[in-house]
Write a protein that holds these residues in place. Structure first.
Motif, PDB file in Angstrom:
ATOM      1  N   LEU A  22       8.206  29.101  34.900  1.00 19.13           N
ATOM      2  CA  LEU A  22       9.550  29.684  34.830  1.00 19.13           C
ATOM      3  C   LEU A  22      10.500  28.778  34.050  1.00 19.13           C
ATOM      4  O   LEU A  22      11.290  29.260  33.228  1.00 19.13           O
ATOM      5  N   VAL A  23      10.421  27.470  34.291  1.00 20.82           N
ATOM      6  CA  VAL A  23      11.264  26.520  33.558  1.00 20.82           C
ATOM      7  C   VAL A  23      10.960  26.608  32.066  1.00 20.82           C
ATOM      8  O   VAL A  23      11.868  26.640  31.234  1.00 20.82           O
ATOM      9  N   THR A  24       9.688  26.671  31.728  1.00 20.17           N
ATOM     10  CA  THR A  24       9.296  26.762  30.326  1.00 20.17           C
ATOM     11  C   THR A  24       9.859  28.031  29.687  1.00 20.17           C
ATOM     12  O   THR A  24      10.399  27.980  28.578  1.00 20.17           O
ATOM     13  N   LEU A  25       9.754  29.162  30.383  1.00 23.86           N
ATOM     14  CA  LEU A  25      10.325  30.413  29.865  1.00 23.86           C
ATOM     15  C   LEU A  25      11.836  30.306  29.699  1.00 23.86           C
ATOM     16  O   LEU A  25      12.398  30.774  28.700  1.00 23.86           O
ATOM     17  N   ALA A  26      12.500  29.702  30.661  1.00 21.07           N
ATOM     18  CA  ALA A  26      13.955  29.576  30.605  1.00 21.07           C
ATOM     19  C   ALA A  26      14.380  28.681  29.441  1.00 21.07           C
ATOM     20  O   ALA A  26      15.319  29.016  28.713  1.00 21.07           O
ATOM     21  N   ALA A  34      13.782  34.363  34.295  1.00 24.83           N
ATOM     22  CA  ALA A  34      13.213  33.099  34.776  1.00 24.83           C
ATOM     23  C   ALA A  34      14.283  32.295  35.508  1.00 24.83           C
ATOM     24  O   ALA A  34      14.038  31.759  36.589  1.00 24.83           O
ATOM     25  N   TYR A  35      15.489  32.230  34.920  1.00 21.25           N
ATOM     26  CA  TYR A  35      16.592  31.544  35.599  1.00 21.25           C
ATOM     27  C   TYR A  35      16.866  32.206  36.952  1.00 21.25           C
ATOM     28  O   TYR A  35      17.024  31.534  37.967  1.00 21.25           O
ATOM     29  N   ALA A  36      16.928  33.529  36.941  1.00 17.30           N
ATOM     30  CA  ALA A  36      17.236  34.265  38.176  1.00 17.30           C
ATOM     31  C   ALA A  36      16.166  34.027  39.237  1.00 17.30           C
ATOM     32  O   ALA A  36      16.483  33.846  40.420  1.00 17.30           O
ATOM     33  N   ARG A  74      20.667  21.159  32.345  1.00 19.31           N
ATOM     34  CA  ARG A  74      19.771  20.040  32.028  1.00 19.31           C
ATOM     35  C   ARG A  74      18.298  20.422  32.175  1.00 19.31           C
ATOM     36  O   ARG A  74      17.448  19.543  32.296  1.00 19.31           O
ATOM     37  N   LEU A  75      18.011  21.691  32.168  1.00 18.60           N
ATOM     38  CA  LEU A  75      16.648  22.155  32.444  1.00 18.60           C
ATOM     39  C   LEU A  75      15.622  21.587  31.471  1.00 18.60           C
ATOM     40  O   LEU A  75      14.481  21.322  31.852  1.00 18.60           O
ATOM     41  N   GLU A  76      16.021  21.370  30.223  1.00 18.03           N
ATOM     42  CA  GLU A  76      15.066  20.822  29.248  1.00 18.03           C
ATOM     43  C   GLU A  76      14.675  19.387  29.578  1.00 18.03           C
ATOM     44  O   GLU A  76      13.690  18.879  29.069  1.00 18.03           O
ATOM     45  N   GLN A  77      15.426  18.722  30.463  1.00 24.29           N
ATOM     46  CA  GLN A  77      15.099  17.355  30.873  1.00 24.29           C
ATOM     47  C   GLN A  77      14.049  17.313  31.988  1.00 24.29           C
ATOM     48  O   GLN A  77      13.491  16.258  32.268  1.00 24.29           O
ATOM     49  N   TYR A  78      13.795  18.462  32.612  1.00 23.09           N
ATOM     50  CA  TYR A  78      12.806  18.496  33.694  1.00 23.09           C
ATOM     51  C   TYR A  78      11.413  18.252  33.129  1.00 23.09           C
ATOM     52  O   TYR A  78      11.034  18.791  32.089  1.00 23.09           O
TER      53      TYR A  78
END
Length: 175
Positions: A22-26, A34-36, A74-78
């Motif tokens: 989901l993080v990758t899709l977002a 994916a966020y939802a 900051r999701l891309e930092q995960y």
């Protein structure tokens, strides 16, 4: 990303792997669903964690909204080194600590009881969101026993249903 996927497959649970997808899709596709879904999966857990920390429903709700805002920005930092939930709870905890500092709330001991406005003594029970090594060992033992028991279920179609529901964490609708 291949190395990341290898890491994900080695140590994360099915649920954590799904979160990573989901993080990758977002991040890559800006997929709003994916966020939802990430928010739906963790809203209650984050809210109740924060509610325990601030003991105020409105503040906990505001902090929960802020937590998801910060996490999504900051999701891309995960990275899948840890489960998404661990990363998110860390953001929530840090956000709450910052809030408490800003509010200049009175400090209190977690070992000593507090006295409320009515003069009653109240103990604060702070629990970790991650299992301690003993709890993790017990969980692993239980999982091993459950896998052995489920492997004996006959006929195989019933075994498959149990595996999908409890080991893959699929909903009844998904099954």
């Amino acid at each position: 990303m291949e190395k990341s996927n290898l890491i994900v497959n080695q140590h994360l649970s099915e649920k954590a792997r799904h979160d990573f997808e989901l993080v990758t899709l977002a991040v890559k596709k800006k997929d709003q669903r994916a966020y939802a879904e990430l928010m739906d999966r963790y809203w209650d857990n984050v809210f109740y964690l924060l509610l325990k920390m601030v003991n105020n429903k409105d503040n906990a709700e505001d902090l929960t909204i802020e937590t998801f805002g910060k996490a999504f920005r900051r999701l891309e930092q995960y990275t899948p080194e840890f489960a998404f939930s661990t990363w998110l709870f860390k953001i929530a905890t840090n956000n709450c600590i910052d809030y408490i500092r800003k509010q200049k709330m009175n400090l209190f001991s977690i070992d000593e009881p507090m006295v409320n406005e009515e003069g009653e003594q109240i103990m604060i029970d702070i629990q970790s969101s991650v299992p301690d090594p003993e709890e993790e060992f017990i969980r692993e033992q239980k999982n091993a026993i459950m896998h052995k028991l489920v492997a004996r279920v006959k006929p195989p179609r019933y075994r498959k249903l149990i595996e999908l529901r409890f080991f893959n964490e699929l909903s009844y609708e998904e099954i």
